[in-house]
Design a protein around this motif. Structure first.
Motif, PDB file in Angstrom:
ATOM      1  N   ILE A 136       0.842  -1.195   0.000  1.00 19.39           N
ATOM      2  CA  ILE A 136       0.000   0.000   0.000  1.00 19.39           C
ATOM      3  C   ILE A 136       0.878   1.245   0.000  1.00 19.39           C
ATOM      4  CG2 ILE A 136      -1.713   1.289   1.288  1.00 19.39           C
ATOM      5  CD1 ILE A 136      -2.719  -1.262   2.427  1.00 19.39           C
ATOM      6  N   PRO A 137       0.706   2.092  -0.993  1.00 19.15           N
ATOM      7  CA  PRO A 137       1.489   3.330  -1.004  1.00 19.15           C
ATOM      8  C   PRO A 137       0.992   4.257   0.109  1.00 19.15           C
ATOM      9  CG  PRO A 137       0.128   3.136  -2.983  1.00 19.15           C
ATOM     10  CD  PRO A 137      -0.202   1.979  -2.130  1.00 19.15           C
ATOM     11  N   GLY A 138       1.895   4.747   0.911  1.00 22.68           N
ATOM     12  CA  GLY A 138       1.529   5.559   2.063  1.00 22.68           C
ATOM     13  C   GLY A 138       0.722   6.796   1.708  1.00 22.68           C
ATOM     14  N   GLU A 139       0.917   7.301   0.483  1.00 24.87           N
ATOM     15  CA  GLU A 139       0.235   8.529   0.107  1.00 24.87           C
ATOM     16  C   GLU A 139      -1.274   8.367   0.109  1.00 24.87           C
ATOM     17  OE1 GLU A 139       2.744   7.178  -1.399  1.00 24.87           O
ATOM     18  OE2 GLU A 139       4.237   8.611  -0.705  1.00 24.87           O
ATOM     19  N   MET A 140      -1.702   7.110  -0.090  1.00 30.38           N
ATOM     20  CA  MET A 140      -3.137   6.830  -0.084  1.00 30.38           C
ATOM     21  C   MET A 140      -3.730   7.152   1.287  1.00 30.38           C
ATOM     22  SD  MET A 140      -4.047   3.135  -1.602  1.00 30.38           S
ATOM     23  CE  MET A 140      -5.782   2.939  -1.809  1.00 30.38           C
ATOM     24  N   LEU A 141      -2.895   7.037   2.302  1.00 31.23           N
ATOM     25  CA  LEU A 141      -3.420   7.032   3.662  1.00 31.23           C
ATOM     26  C   LEU A 141      -3.305   8.371   4.380  1.00 31.23           C
ATOM     27  CD1 LEU A 141      -1.654   3.711   4.692  1.00 31.23           C
ATOM     28  CD2 LEU A 141      -3.865   3.982   3.590  1.00 31.23           C
ATOM     29  N   LEU A 142      -2.672   9.326   3.741  1.00 24.43           N
ATOM     30  CA  LEU A 142      -2.368  10.556   4.466  1.00 24.43           C
ATOM     31  C   LEU A 142      -3.592  11.346   4.934  1.00 24.43           C
ATOM     32  CD1 LEU A 142       0.732  11.874   2.543  1.00 24.43           C
ATOM     33  CD2 LEU A 142       0.622  11.193   4.923  1.00 24.43           C
ATOM     34  N   VAL A 143      -4.478  11.685   4.003  1.00 23.25           N
ATOM     35  CA  VAL A 143      -5.606  12.508   4.430  1.00 23.25           C
ATOM     36  C   VAL A 143      -6.536  11.789   5.397  1.00 23.25           C
ATOM     37  CG1 VAL A 143      -7.666  13.739   3.673  1.00 23.25           C
ATOM     38  CG2 VAL A 143      -5.526  14.056   2.474  1.00 23.25           C
ATOM     39  N   PRO A 144      -6.938  10.539   5.108  1.00 24.03           N
ATOM     40  CA  PRO A 144      -7.781   9.856   6.096  1.00 24.03           C
ATOM     41  C   PRO A 144      -7.108   9.790   7.473  1.00 24.03           C
ATOM     42  CG  PRO A 144      -7.721   8.589   4.066  1.00 24.03           C
ATOM     43  CD  PRO A 144      -6.733   9.703   3.906  1.00 24.03           C
ATOM     44  N   ASN A 145      -5.798   9.587   7.480  1.00 20.65           N
ATOM     45  CA  ASN A 145      -5.113   9.517   8.771  1.00 20.65           C
ATOM     46  C   ASN A 145      -5.093  10.853   9.469  1.00 20.65           C
ATOM     47  OD1 ASN A 145      -4.434   6.843   9.190  1.00 20.65           O
ATOM     48  ND2 ASN A 145      -2.624   6.965   7.897  1.00 20.65           N
ATOM     49  N   TYR A 146      -4.982  11.915   8.695  1.00 16.90           N
ATOM     50  CA  TYR A 146      -5.005  13.235   9.322  1.00 16.90           C
ATOM     51  C   TYR A 146      -6.327  13.449  10.045  1.00 16.90           C
ATOM     52  CZ  TYR A 146      -5.533  18.198   9.942  1.00 16.90           C
ATOM     53  OH  TYR A 146      -5.768  19.426  10.492  1.00 16.90           O
ATOM     54  N   VAL A 147      -7.414  13.116   9.352  1.00 16.21           N
ATOM     55  CA  VAL A 147      -8.725  13.305   9.972  1.00 16.21           C
ATOM     56  C   VAL A 147      -8.832  12.472  11.242  1.00 16.21           C
ATOM     57  CG1 VAL A 147     -11.193  13.063   9.632  1.00 16.21           C
ATOM     58  CG2 VAL A 147      -9.763  13.842   7.763  1.00 16.21           C
ATOM     59  N   THR A 148      -8.331  11.243  11.185  1.00 20.61           N
ATOM     60  CA  THR A 148      -8.354  10.378  12.368  1.00 20.61           C
ATOM     61  C   THR A 148      -7.608  11.021  13.519  1.00 20.61           C
ATOM     62  OG1 THR A 148      -8.336   8.456  10.906  1.00 20.61           O
ATOM     63  CG2 THR A 148      -7.857   8.068  13.227  1.00 20.61           C
ATOM     64  N   LEU A 149      -6.405  11.512  13.239  1.00 16.03           N
ATOM     65  CA  LEU A 149      -5.608  12.109  14.305  1.00 16.03           C
ATOM     66  C   LEU A 149      -6.315  13.310  14.924  1.00 16.03           C
ATOM     67  CD1 LEU A 149      -1.834  12.149  13.344  1.00 16.03           C
ATOM     68  CD2 LEU A 149      -3.141  10.491  14.643  1.00 16.03           C
ATOM     69  N   VAL A 150      -6.937  14.102  14.066  1.00 11.48           N
ATOM     70  CA  VAL A 150      -7.624  15.273  14.605  1.00 11.48           C
ATOM     71  C   VAL A 150      -8.774  14.841  15.500  1.00 11.48           C
ATOM     72  CG1 VAL A 150      -9.040  17.258  14.012  1.00 11.48           C
ATOM     73  CG2 VAL A 150      -6.964  16.795  12.734  1.00 11.48           C
ATOM     74  N   ARG A 151      -9.524  13.842  15.047  1.00 10.06           N
ATOM     75  CA  ARG A 151     -10.662  13.379  15.845  1.00 10.06           C
ATOM     76  C   ARG A 151     -10.225  12.859  17.200  1.00 10.06           C
ATOM     77  NH1 ARG A 151     -13.389  10.004  11.639  1.00 10.06           N
ATOM     78  NH2 ARG A 151     -14.384  11.459  10.208  1.00 10.06           N
ATOM     79  N   LEU A 152      -9.049  12.213  17.224  1.00 10.25           N
ATOM     80  CA  LEU A 152      -8.555  11.660  18.486  1.00 10.25           C
ATOM     81  C   LEU A 152      -7.803  12.711  19.292  1.00 10.25           C
ATOM     82  CD1 LEU A 152      -7.135   8.287  17.136  1.00 10.25           C
ATOM     83  CD2 LEU A 152      -9.115   8.555  18.620  1.00 10.25           C
ATOM     84  N   ASN A 153      -7.721  13.911  18.721  1.00 10.29           N
ATOM     85  CA  ASN A 153      -6.943  14.984  19.338  1.00 10.29           C
ATOM     86  C   ASN A 153      -5.472  14.595  19.502  1.00 10.29           C
ATOM     87  OD1 ASN A 153      -6.772  17.610  20.212  1.00 10.29           O
ATOM     88  ND2 ASN A 153      -6.963  17.040  22.360  1.00 10.29           N
ATOM     89  N   TRP A 154      -4.949  13.819  18.570  1.00 10.46           N
ATOM     90  CA  TRP A 154      -3.542  13.469  18.602  1.00 10.46           C
ATOM     91  C   TRP A 154      -2.738  14.298  17.606  1.00 10.46           C
ATOM     92  CZ3 TRP A 154      -3.832   7.401  18.513  1.00 10.46           C
ATOM     93  CH2 TRP A 154      -4.279   6.969  19.774  1.00 10.46           C
ATOM     94  N   PHE A 155      -3.451  15.105  16.840  1.00  4.86           N
ATOM     95  CA  PHE A 155      -2.764  15.937  15.866  1.00  4.86           C
ATOM     96  C   PHE A 155      -1.896  16.954  16.601  1.00  4.86           C
ATOM     97  CE2 PHE A 155      -2.025  17.918  11.929  1.00  4.86           C
ATOM     98  CZ  PHE A 155      -1.977  19.274  12.182  1.00  4.86           C
ATOM     99  N   ASP A 156      -0.686  17.145  16.134  1.00  5.09           N
ATOM    100  CA  ASP A 156       0.216  18.103  16.759  1.00  5.09           C
ATOM    101  C   ASP A 156       0.543  17.730  18.201  1.00  5.09           C
ATOM    102  OD1 ASP A 156       0.415  21.741  16.956  1.00  5.09           O
ATOM    103  OD2 ASP A 156       1.830  20.239  16.237  1.00  5.09           O
ATOM    104  N   HIS A 157       0.411  16.454  18.499  1.00  2.00           N
ATOM    105  CA  HIS A 157       0.836  15.954  19.799  1.00  2.00           C
ATOM    106  C   HIS A 157       1.739  14.767  19.584  1.00  2.00           C
ATOM    107  CE1 HIS A 157      -2.711  18.204  21.166  1.00  2.00           C
ATOM    108  NE2 HIS A 157      -2.082  18.278  22.306  1.00  2.00           N
TER     109      HIS A 157
END
Lengths: 324, 407, 292
Positions: free
Chosen positions: C135-156
């Protein structure tokens, strides 16, 4: 540990049969208890992979069916419209072409050089440690730093590469500005970057080949080259296969080298690869429009290609790899 | 007497009280992509802002380069946690114009009229001034003073001089120095300039038709086509190729790098306004604006504070300070008449031309698909200048591709 | 010396020394080849190092200036001052160490299960693992960003560490190694009444130190050098790591190469030090990834 094809094999197989386990054990309660226990062991890893790999992976398929822009997810459902678009986009095909060209040269060249380097290092020369370290260094350094140095080395006026070329009477090449040489520039960089890593793996494989096979070859009167070609390389085939697969999959995903080297896709977009196309479609770079749905579609196609190649590899080399 | 004093005192207390209540502390984030060289200056502006509005705290958040900033903003749109104010390129926000908080509604007519004319259309959404310009640069003509005594003032002169200055110094059959240079892929704006100077535009005024391949467009395409044999074509920065061309069109923001490179290469660099085409000698302004967002996660107090910050940044004295420190250009007309700026211009004579050019300028259209159009222009322009297609044919295919983007 | 009584003719002697000389020439040739290879591999590093001490003009000289005339040690503090490298260093270490420890833990567990246990769906789950490598990682970037934000792990730190706590490659590697350990060990331990979990940590793990060390080293290396993820999943400078810090130097207009080289050297040095001390393990471990 390794045995070449030949007379000894049958005897070995017969010996194995005495200790071979039966192929299928009954699925009794012990089995299911063990299953439960095993799942506990798998949960940590699979939880992480599930959240950050599997879930977004399927999310991406869904993404590709929508007019998804990162500003407005999910946008409208448009079925296969994104796929239709990219299949009609001449740069999608060009970039696939560039990628195949890159893969088609980088993978065999790096592998061949790695085999040669491993052979050389296996000759029992002194300072092996120093040599091994020198070759390995390029692999462990952060790629961004490495590419910056190469960008400087490729400079048409002040670069080392053209300097060396001038010493042998070749005119300066505009590596970073000539559409004919842009992709070769990336290829050379990549070969340099990965040959050490591959050579180390192959060297270890070579060093684990038992002396008896070399002795047998010598008894048969094989020359150095014959020994190498008929004994060393075939016995090395598991490692070669392993390195080949990793190299192949990794090469399809090339992007950072291109982006940092050219600060863009290269002159006339000649070094633009399929991953570059994906990231560019997603609007992340080059200040262009934002079409995450299209990027997702292209990444699904990329995944399909990699998957296909891996399957082909696995089946074709099944026969040619010598395991014991 | 005492009662009067008490009344006055009470009024004062009430006033201060109201002021204190009205000015509850508010914190906002300002997302930007200004690299380490610029950050101290941006911080100074913010510190001055803090002094003027003590109840507001601005947190500067450096997001990386423009690509990273755009990613962050896009993601924040989705995650619904946009900052109150951010540095933005037009394309980033045209698709989400509805969540922009129109700064113009809080500006006087005089303030709005003060913005450089060429910048007004690219900050106006649905007839309302919504964003304000922030760090802007303009394309000017750089030239090698030892090779060019008087810079060209018309297209014809530009062509003649480019031709004359393209030489093969050592007679080895390869051109050692070109008359001019272009960076078509990285800078399709270089073509848009000629288009504008020929009186043309990408789209018709109502955006319903492509105007790129009208007569003006053809004139521009033919003109750049005529320059091909005398142009050094690259995607790299001209500061790395100072010796390769006698003149080139480049952004004013590159002045420091270009001057240094010219000195290293052994000549003095001159700056001139662009040579005039059939219609005008306008140049294109590029750079970012500042946008205030109007989303649910922001309180009214935050939005108000952000508007105050935006207006603060374009005050003449502040835009002059920013311009002097950063190498960008002031964005309001009155700034060019301040004593501070006049002193600066007197000390840096290239600013004479840059300032003049700023007053004869245009900037990009706000079509929602402009990003894609720019991509088409970038590829198409490069294909023309590298000789892959003849100019008129290249122009036609660009027009066709842009037409597909019109819906 | 030729001894006709033993059947050695004068001719044999000449041929003998001819072969000796030829072998020596061959050896010399091999050494030359090896050094040439090493030179090619090391040249960019050498260039990076020397350029980091040059002045801007020296860096641009053509023909190239191999040794800087003036050793501008100041390039280093100047370069490091441009960005909060102290903080970047801390973040790089913190994130890399925690990711490594966590990943080793999850990998040991999963690899053992695949290597030694029988369970329902084993082949399917393993094939799933194989699939992720493609799986090319680029496929996963945006969905993962949204996940991190939802979990409040973004920028942490959580966002930089937790998504990387599992490594498919590591599982493969360890599974391979575990498989090579004899099953008889478990059989006898089981008879003695040992629970599997304890067996894993008290018997298997000590036996697998080289392989585990390899997994850990590779993970640390990957974490240290990672930059795309860090760049996209952090906002504030105080959360960034070293490779991202390198990027702040590449400004929109031009680069000061000698400073960039200085910062690059700094980015590489910790890995080099780690490598220097764990060289044998590192190379051996990587090398053995290919051995079945």
């Amino acid at each position: 540990m390794k045995r070449p094809r030949g007379a000894g094999k049958k005897r070995a197989e017969a010996a194995d049969r005495k200790t071979i386990r039966p192929l299928r054990l009954p699925r009794d309660r012990a089995f299911w208890r063990e299953t439960l226990e095993a799942y506990w062991y798998l949960i940590p890893a699979f939880l992480v992979l599930g959240t950050f790999v599997f879930y977004p992976f399927f999310s991406a398929f869904k993404l590709s069916l929508f007019k998804w822009s990162s500003l407005n997810p999910p946008g409208d459902f448009i079925g296969f419209e994104n796929y239709r678009y990219i299949f009609h986009d001449r740069f999608f095909w060009k970039d696939l072409g560039h990628t195949f060209y890159y893969v088609g040269i980088t993978v065999p060249v790096t592998l061949t050089l790695a085999i040669l380097v491993a052979t050389l290092l296996n000759k029992g020369l002194r300072l092996l440690s120093f040599a091994r370290t020198s070759f390995f260094l390029s692999y462990i350094s952060p790629i961004v730093a490495m590419v910056m140095v190469w960008r400087w080395m490729y400079n048409v006026d002040y670069g080392l590469i053209n300097y060396f070329l001038s010493l042998v009477g070749i005119d300066a090449i505009a590596w970073l500005n000539d559409p004919r040489y842009a992709l070769p520039a990336v290829i050379i960089l990549s070969v340099w970057h990965y040959v050490g890593y591959q050579a180390i793996i192959l060297l270890a494989g070579m060093q684990s080949i038992e002396q008896q096979y070399y002795d047998a070859a010598k008894v048969d009167g094989a020359s150095g080259f014959q020994t190498w070609w008929k004994v060393t390389v075939p016995l090395l085939s598991p490692q070669i296969f392993f390195v080949f697969i990793i190299s192949l999959i990794g090469s399809f995903k090339v992007f950072t080298e291109v982006y940092v080297l050219f600060n863009g896709p290269g002159p006339l977009r000649s070094a633009e690869t399929i991953v570059y196309y994906i990231i560019r479609s997603a609007g992340r770079i080059d200040n262009v429009g934002n079409h995450t749905g299209r990027a997702a579609a292209a990444s699904v196609v990329l995944f399909g290609i990699i998957f296909l190649f891996t399957i082909i590899q696995l089946t074709v080399t099944q026969k040619r790899v010598h395991y014991d | 007497m005492l009662r009067k004093l008490m009344l006055v005192g009470l009024a004062a207390v009430l006033l201060f009280g109201m002021a204190a209540i009205a000015q509850e502390p508010v914190t906002i984030e300002f997302w930007h992509a200004m690299s380490s060289g610029h950050q101290p200056n941006l911080q100074k502006l913010v510190d001055d802002f803090h002094a003027a509005y003590p109840y507001i705290t601005v947190t500067l958040v450096y997001q990386g380069n423009y690509g990273a900033l755009q990613s962050k903003i896009d993601a924040a749109v989705v995650a619904k946690n946009l900052p109150a104010i951010a540095q933005v390129y037009e394309n980033w926000v045209t698709p989400i114009a509805s969540i922009l908080y129109p700064i113009g509604n809080f500006m006087t007519d005089a303030e709005k009229a003060d913005i450089i004319d060429g910048l007004v259309p690219s900050n106006t959404y649905n007839g309302v001034l919504t964003t304000v310009p922030f760090n802007k640069s303009i394309m000017v003509l750089y030239y090698n003073k030892s090779l060019v005594t008087t810079p060209p003032t018309t297209w014809a002169e530009y062509f003649e001089m480019s031709k004359a200055l393209t030489v093969d110094v050592d007679g080895d059959g390869k051109i050692d120095r070109y008359g001019t240079a272009f960076r078509p892929a990285a800078n399709p704006e270089q073509f848009l300039i000629f288009l504008e100077q020929a009186g043309g535009s990408i789209l018709s005024a109502d955006w319903k038709e492509v105007a790129l391949n009208n007569d003006a467009g053809k004139a521009a395409a033919e003109f750049v086509g005529s320059l091909i044999p005398y142009s050094f074509i690259t995607s790299e920065y001209m500061s790395d190729h100072m010796k390769d061309a006698a003149m080139f069109v480049d952004t004013s923001a590159g002045i420091a790098y270009n001057v240094k490179a010219a000195t290293n290469a052994g000549f003095e660099l001159g700056v001139a306004t662009l040579p005039a085409g059939p219609a005008n000698f306008d140049s294109m302004i590029q750079g970012t604006n500042v946008a205030v967002f109007n989303t649910e996660n922001l309180t009214q107090a935050q939005k108000d504070a952000a508007v105050l910050l935006a207006k603060f940044l374009i005050r003449p004295e502040n835009t002059v300070f920013w311009a002097e420190k950063s190498g960008y250009q002031p964005v309001v007309k009155s700034a060019y008449n301040t004593q501070e700026w006049l002193n600066w211009v007197a000390a840096h004579d290239y600013q004479v031309q840059m300032s003049e050019q700023m007053l004869n300028s245009f900037s990009q259209i706000l079509h929602p698909n402009y990003g894609d159009m720019r991509s088409v222009l970038s590829t198409g322009f490069e294909e023309i200048m590298r000789g892959v297609v003849p100019p008129l044919e290249g122009l036609e295919s660009m027009a066709t591709e842009i037409e597909a983007l019109l819906e | 010396m030729a001894d006709p009584s033993r059947g050695q003719s004068l001719e044999t002697t000449r041929t003998e020394s001819y072969y000796v000389a030829r072998r020596r020439a061959y050896k010399v040739f091999l050494y030359v080849l090896m050094f040439a290879g090493c030179a090619v591999m090391l040249l960019p590093f050498f260039w990076m190092l020397t350029t980091s001490f040059k002045t801007e003009l020296e860096a641009m000289r053509m023909p190239p200036q191999w040794i800087p005339r003036t050793w501008l040690w100041e390039n280093y503090p100047v370069a490091l001052a441009r960005a909060p490298f102290g903080r970047y260093f801390f973040n790089s270490f913190f994130v890399s160490i925690l990711s490594t420890i966590g990943e080793v833990f999850t990998t040991i567990l999963a690899a053992y299960a695949f290597a030694k246990m029988r369970f329902f769906g084993k082949n399917f789950l393993f094939a799933l693992l194989l699939g992720t490598m493609m799986i090319p990682g680029e496929m996963l970037l945006v969905p993962n960003y949204v996940t991190l934000v939802r979990l409040n792990w973004f920028d942490h730190y959580e966002g930089l560490i937790i998504p990387w706590l599992a490594s498919v490659f590591g599982i493969f590697l360890l599974r391979q190694f575990f498989r090579s350990l004899p099953d008889e060990l478990w059989d006898s331990a089981r008879i003695d009444g040992c629970r599997r979990f304890r067996y894993l940590w008290t018997v298997i793990v000590p036996l697998s130190k080289p392989a585990i060390l390899t997994v850990a080293l590779l993970k640390f290396l990957g974490s240290w050098n990672a930059f795309q993820w860090v760049l996209l999943m952090t906002n504030t400078q105080s959360m960034r790591t070293i490779p991202v810090g390198l990027l702040t130097f590449s400004s929109d207009i031009g680069t000061e190469y000698q400073l960039l080289m200085a910062a690059s050297v700094v980015a590489i040095v910790p890995i080099l030090i780690l490598f220097f001390f764990t060289q044998k393990q590192f190379i051996q471990g990587v090398a053995r990834t290919g051995i079945k």
